[in-house]
Every structure is written in C-alpha cells, then in structure tokens.
Design a protein around this motif. Sequence first.
Motif, PDB file in Angstrom:
ATOM      1  N   UNK A 365       0.828  -1.206   0.000  1.00 20.01           N
ATOM      2  CA  UNK A 365       0.000   0.000   0.000  1.00 20.01           C
ATOM      3  C   UNK A 365       0.863   1.258   0.000  1.00 20.01           C
ATOM      4  N   UNK A 366       1.942   1.246   0.784  1.00 15.74           N
ATOM      5  CA  UNK A 366       2.846   2.397   0.802  1.00 15.74           C
ATOM      6  C   UNK A 366       3.515   2.592  -0.556  1.00 15.74           C
ATOM      7  N   UNK A 367       3.965   1.483  -1.142  1.00 17.46           N
ATOM      8  CA  UNK A 367       4.603   1.570  -2.448  1.00 17.46           C
ATOM      9  C   UNK A 367       3.658   2.096  -3.510  1.00 17.46           C
ATOM     10  N   UNK A 368       2.417   1.656  -3.464  1.00 17.76           N
ATOM     11  CA  UNK A 368       1.423   2.145  -4.420  1.00 17.76           C
ATOM     12  C   UNK A 368       1.181   3.632  -4.227  1.00 17.76           C
ATOM     13  N   UNK A 369       1.141   4.058  -2.963  1.00 21.53           N
ATOM     14  CA  UNK A 369       0.937   5.478  -2.679  1.00 21.53           C
ATOM     15  C   UNK A 369       2.082   6.331  -3.194  1.00 21.53           C
ATOM     16  N   UNK A 370       3.318   5.861  -2.981  1.00 28.73           N
ATOM     17  CA  UNK A 370       4.482   6.598  -3.480  1.00 28.73           C
ATOM     18  C   UNK A 370       4.483   6.663  -5.004  1.00 28.73           C
ATOM     19  N   UNK A 371       4.167   5.540  -5.640  1.00 30.63           N
ATOM     20  CA  UNK A 371       4.137   5.514  -7.103  1.00 30.63           C
ATOM     21  C   UNK A 371       3.055   6.451  -7.646  1.00 30.63           C
ATOM     22  N   UNK A 372       1.896   6.441  -6.996  1.00 36.81           N
ATOM     23  CA  UNK A 372       0.806   7.318  -7.430  1.00 36.81           C
ATOM     24  C   UNK A 372       1.194   8.779  -7.258  1.00 36.81           C
ATOM     25  N   UNK A 373       1.811   9.098  -6.111  1.00 33.85           N
ATOM     26  CA  UNK A 373       2.256  10.469  -5.879  1.00 33.85           C
ATOM     27  C   UNK A 373       3.236  10.907  -6.959  1.00 33.85           C
ATOM     28  N   UNK A 374       4.113  10.008  -7.354  1.00 33.26           N
ATOM     29  CA  UNK A 374       5.122  10.346  -8.352  1.00 33.26           C
ATOM     30  C   UNK A 374       4.497  10.574  -9.735  1.00 33.26           C
ATOM     31  N   UNK A 375       3.324   9.969  -9.970  1.00 33.64           N
ATOM     32  CA  UNK A 375       2.701  10.065 -11.291  1.00 33.64           C
ATOM     33  C   UNK A 375       1.663  11.174 -11.406  1.00 33.64           C
ATOM     34  N   UNK A 376       1.274  11.770 -10.277  1.00 30.66           N
ATOM     35  CA  UNK A 376       0.206  12.776 -10.299  1.00 30.66           C
ATOM     36  C   UNK A 376       0.808  14.143  -9.966  1.00 30.66           C
ATOM     37  N   UNK A 377       1.043  14.992 -10.959  1.00 37.17           N
ATOM     38  CA  UNK A 377       1.693  16.288 -10.714  1.00 37.17           C
ATOM     39  C   UNK A 377       0.958  17.165  -9.708  1.00 37.17           C
ATOM     40  N   UNK A 378      -0.367  17.171  -9.736  1.00 33.06           N
ATOM     41  CA  UNK A 378      -1.120  18.041  -8.824  1.00 33.06           C
ATOM     42  C   UNK A 378      -0.895  17.637  -7.372  1.00 33.06           C
ATOM     43  N   UNK A 379      -0.879  16.323  -7.096  1.00 34.05           N
ATOM     44  CA  UNK A 379      -0.643  15.841  -5.730  1.00 34.05           C
ATOM     45  C   UNK A 379       0.785  16.137  -5.298  1.00 34.05           C
ATOM     46  N   UNK A 380       1.728  15.942  -6.224  1.00 31.80           N
ATOM     47  CA  UNK A 380       3.127  16.232  -5.925  1.00 31.80           C
ATOM     48  C   UNK A 380       3.323  17.701  -5.590  1.00 31.80           C
ATOM     49  N   UNK A 381       2.703  18.565  -6.385  1.00 30.08           N
ATOM     50  CA  UNK A 381       2.843  20.000  -6.165  1.00 30.08           C
ATOM     51  C   UNK A 381       2.228  20.414  -4.836  1.00 30.08           C
ATOM     52  N   UNK A 382       1.083  19.834  -4.497  1.00 25.49           N
ATOM     53  CA  UNK A 382       0.412  20.177  -3.244  1.00 25.49           C
ATOM     54  C   UNK A 382       1.282  19.790  -2.045  1.00 25.49           C
ATOM     55  N   UNK A 383       1.857  18.584  -2.089  1.00 26.42           N
ATOM     56  CA  UNK A 383       2.715  18.140  -0.996  1.00 26.42           C
ATOM     57  C   UNK A 383       3.970  19.014  -0.912  1.00 26.42           C
ATOM     58  N   UNK A 384       4.567  19.301  -2.045  1.00 26.36           N
ATOM     59  CA  UNK A 384       5.786  20.123  -2.078  1.00 26.36           C
ATOM     60  C   UNK A 384       5.511  21.507  -1.507  1.00 26.36           C
ATOM     61  N   UNK A 385       4.376  22.086  -1.888  1.00 22.76           N
ATOM     62  CA  UNK A 385       4.021  23.422  -1.402  1.00 22.76           C
ATOM     63  C   UNK A 385       3.851  23.423   0.112  1.00 22.76           C
ATOM     64  N   UNK A 386       3.220  22.377   0.646  1.00 24.74           N
ATOM     65  CA  UNK A 386       3.042  22.272   2.097  1.00 24.74           C
ATOM     66  C   UNK A 386       4.394  22.215   2.802  1.00 24.74           C
ATOM     67  N   UNK A 387       5.305  21.404   2.273  1.00 19.46           N
ATOM     68  CA  UNK A 387       6.603  21.237   2.911  1.00 19.46           C
ATOM     69  C   UNK A 387       7.443  22.517   2.844  1.00 19.46           C
ATOM     70  N   UNK A 388       7.271  23.288   1.786  1.00 15.39           N
ATOM     71  CA  UNK A 388       8.091  24.485   1.587  1.00 15.39           C
ATOM     72  C   UNK A 388       7.509  25.715   2.258  1.00 15.39           C
ATOM     73  N   UNK A 389       6.176  25.852   2.229  1.00 12.74           N
ATOM     74  CA  UNK A 389       5.551  27.072   2.745  1.00 12.74           C
ATOM     75  C   UNK A 389       4.589  26.851   3.914  1.00 12.74           C
ATOM     76  N   UNK A 390       4.287  25.595   4.242  1.00 17.82           N
ATOM     77  CA  UNK A 390       3.316  25.335   5.300  1.00 17.82           C
ATOM     78  C   UNK A 390       1.895  25.323   4.759  1.00 17.82           C
ATOM     79  N   UNK A 391       0.941  25.094   5.654  1.00 22.55           N
ATOM     80  CA  UNK A 391      -0.462  25.027   5.266  1.00 22.55           C
ATOM     81  C   UNK A 391      -1.179  26.319   5.640  1.00 22.55           C
ATOM     82  N   UNK A 392      -2.054  26.758   4.763  1.00 23.13           N
ATOM     83  CA  UNK A 392      -2.866  27.942   5.061  1.00 23.13           C
ATOM     84  C   UNK A 392      -2.104  29.229   5.090  1.00 23.13           C
ATOM     85  N   UNK A 393      -0.941  29.257   4.401  1.00 22.28           N
ATOM     86  CA  UNK A 393      -0.115  30.459   4.391  1.00 22.28           C
ATOM     87  C   UNK A 393      -0.485  31.338   3.199  1.00 22.28           C
TER      88      UNK A 393
END
Length: 393
Positions: A365-393
């Motif tokens: 399940x973890x591997x599938x989640x990582x693979x899916x994250x790597x293939x979906x640009x919108x999800x990748x961008x959302x996670x990256x933005x959270x890590x770089x700028x935080x949430x609700x900023x």
Amino acid sequence: MANRIASLPEHLDVAIVGGGPVGAALALSLQGQGLIVGVFEARASLPSQDPRALALSWGSVQTLQGLDVWHPIPQATAIETVHVSQRQGFGHATLSHTELDVPALGYVVNYGDLAGALNAALAAAPIHFHTGVQLDMVKPLAGYVALRLNQGHVQKLVTASLLVVADGGKGLTELPGIERRHQDYGQHAVVCDVRTDQPQQHIAYERFSDDGPMALLPRGEGYALVWTCRSEAVEACLALSDTAFLTQLQARFGNRAGQFVSVGARAAFPLALRRLVSPISVRTVLIGNAAQVLHPVAGQGFNLGLRDAMALAKVVKESKRDELGSRNMLNRYAKRRALDATSTTAFTDGLIKLFAMPGSAASTARGSGLALLDMVPAARKRLTQHMVFGAGI
C-alpha cells in the motif's frame, strides 16, 4: 543592545524568553514598530560554533532574506530535489523545486551559522537583548505579566504587555492554562556527516525502513545523515566502528547516492512528539519548540517554528499597542496558526506511523501510494508546497 538588565525599562511591550533562532527572528521582525522589546536568553553565550545541520525550506529562506540575515550565513547547500523511498518495498516519489518554480526547495546550513547571524543582527538592533538571564518569577496578571529577572547577582522586576516563550520548552514549564501532550516514539536519531564516492547532486534522500526513517541532506561536498533507530539499539549503533557503521548504512540505504566511504563523529538524541492543546495563556504565547517538538522526518520542526514567529509578528503589527497580550489578540494568533501547526504535526506523526506498519500488505500500500504520488503532478505539487511554505499560508 546587549547589556546589563539594570538598564532595562520598567515596562516592555513584548518580552521574549529565548534568544535562539525563533526568538531572535521574532524580535528582529518587530523592529520599526515603535515597540519596546526585550529578549532574555538563559545561556551566557550563544552557540555560533554548533555544527548541527539544519534544513531550511525556501519559505524560511525568504523570511531570513527579509530580516537581512541570510547573506551572512556561509556555506548554505541547496536542496533541489527530494527523493522518497522505502526499504524492501517498491515505489518512490521525487519532489523537485521546478514544481513550484523556486530556486531550491530549501538549503542546509550549520545551526551555529544561522544562530550567529541572527544574534549578531539582534545585538546590533535597538532591542533590549540580554544573555545569562534566569527568570525567578513569571506571574501573568489581567493587565500585564510580571517578570523577575536574575543576571548574576543583579535582580530586576519588569512588566510586559505580552510574554512570548521561545526557549525551546526547556525553561518555563509551569504556566496557567498550558496543557502539554507527550508521545515517546521509542526512537533515537543518530546524526553525523558522511561522504560517498559520488558528488552530491543537491538531492535530499528520505528512506523509510522498519526501524525508522533515514535522511541524507546535501551538505558541502557530502551529506548530513539522520539515522533513526530504536532506542534500545542506539548504544550499539554509536559503538560500531566506522567500517561497520558504513556497511550497515549501505545495506539499509542502498546505492542511489553511491558507496559510502567515510563518516564523521556521531551523536544521538531521543525522539518524541511534544505539543500543546493551545499555544496561548494569560498574556502569554508559546512559539517554536516551546509550542511543538516534532520528529525530524521531513525536516519541518524549525520551519514550523519560524512560521510561528512570523505569524505572531504580523498579529502584533496589526494590533493597537494597548491590545498587546489581550485575549482577543492571542485568539487571533491561535486561530491563524491552527491549520499549519495541526496539519504539519499530523503529517509528520502520520509518516512515522504509516511506515512503521509491518507486513507485506502495508508495504504494498505504501509503495502504491508513493508511485501514485510520483505520477500525479497536482498531488506532488500540493505536498511540495506544504513542505516548503506550510499550510494555510
């Protein structure tokens, strides 16, 4: 204005307990507001030689640039890519600075270099900055907070409209209305510098295994390693010869960064989640590690604390002077920080628990989640933005 506390005014608009990077950044951000600000640090001298690696997000770098303390920091190493994988399981994800069109996802600096730059600026600023100060009494009252300060054999009683606790949670442990929650992960982080036979390519690696995550942060010509292990195994890990340590590191990490060829001095510290039900009390607010201490996975702790400081500075600037420390002002701060603090804490804690789940089904399940994250640009961008700028900023 680093001098003796005898010269302090009788009343401060803002008193900051803790002269580390978070407290210093808050004080510097309040310059030019016509406020009387005091910063009180228990240590007699601040650690400008501390070699620990600190990962700053690009959002934090922008904050430090705004405070004019970024350029004095030497040897900052850019993180352009973050590679996430799991040991003995398929799937990986790659986060890149190109997702957000920024120069880098973050930079790795020496903690001492950052602290030194901030405190040099603090000492030169029109701020009452005092080291070697112990608090003998803290008494929050309806109209102000009474503080009894002790610097050597000199005592001083002052009042403040707003008390900010930014001391890392080490000093002021008994405050009215502050409820703390603690979760011991049963893990220690072993930290050291390592080198490989390949030049680092500004890639940070996050590698999850059954005994905890492992991070490699690009630093100079090599990497800063954070190796999480179970607490009962930490002494054995520290006692390994350099050759045995590198062999075990290679087996757990693989060859993606090359062959590990050298390791520096090792140290270890326990890992726990510490947080507050609410960061505010009577005329008091807690920020940074005084408000929450996170697992070092994903490197969010200091960045979250710096966002605390900047959000509080904004609320202070938006408030009238006679409103400082009021319940309305503190509630505005708490409301503004709730989403970022809660979501970042939950994200960090959730990663630890998710990758600690045993069994092949969980690994799949973890591997599938990582693979899916790597293939979906919108999800990748959302996670990256959270890590770089935080949430609700």
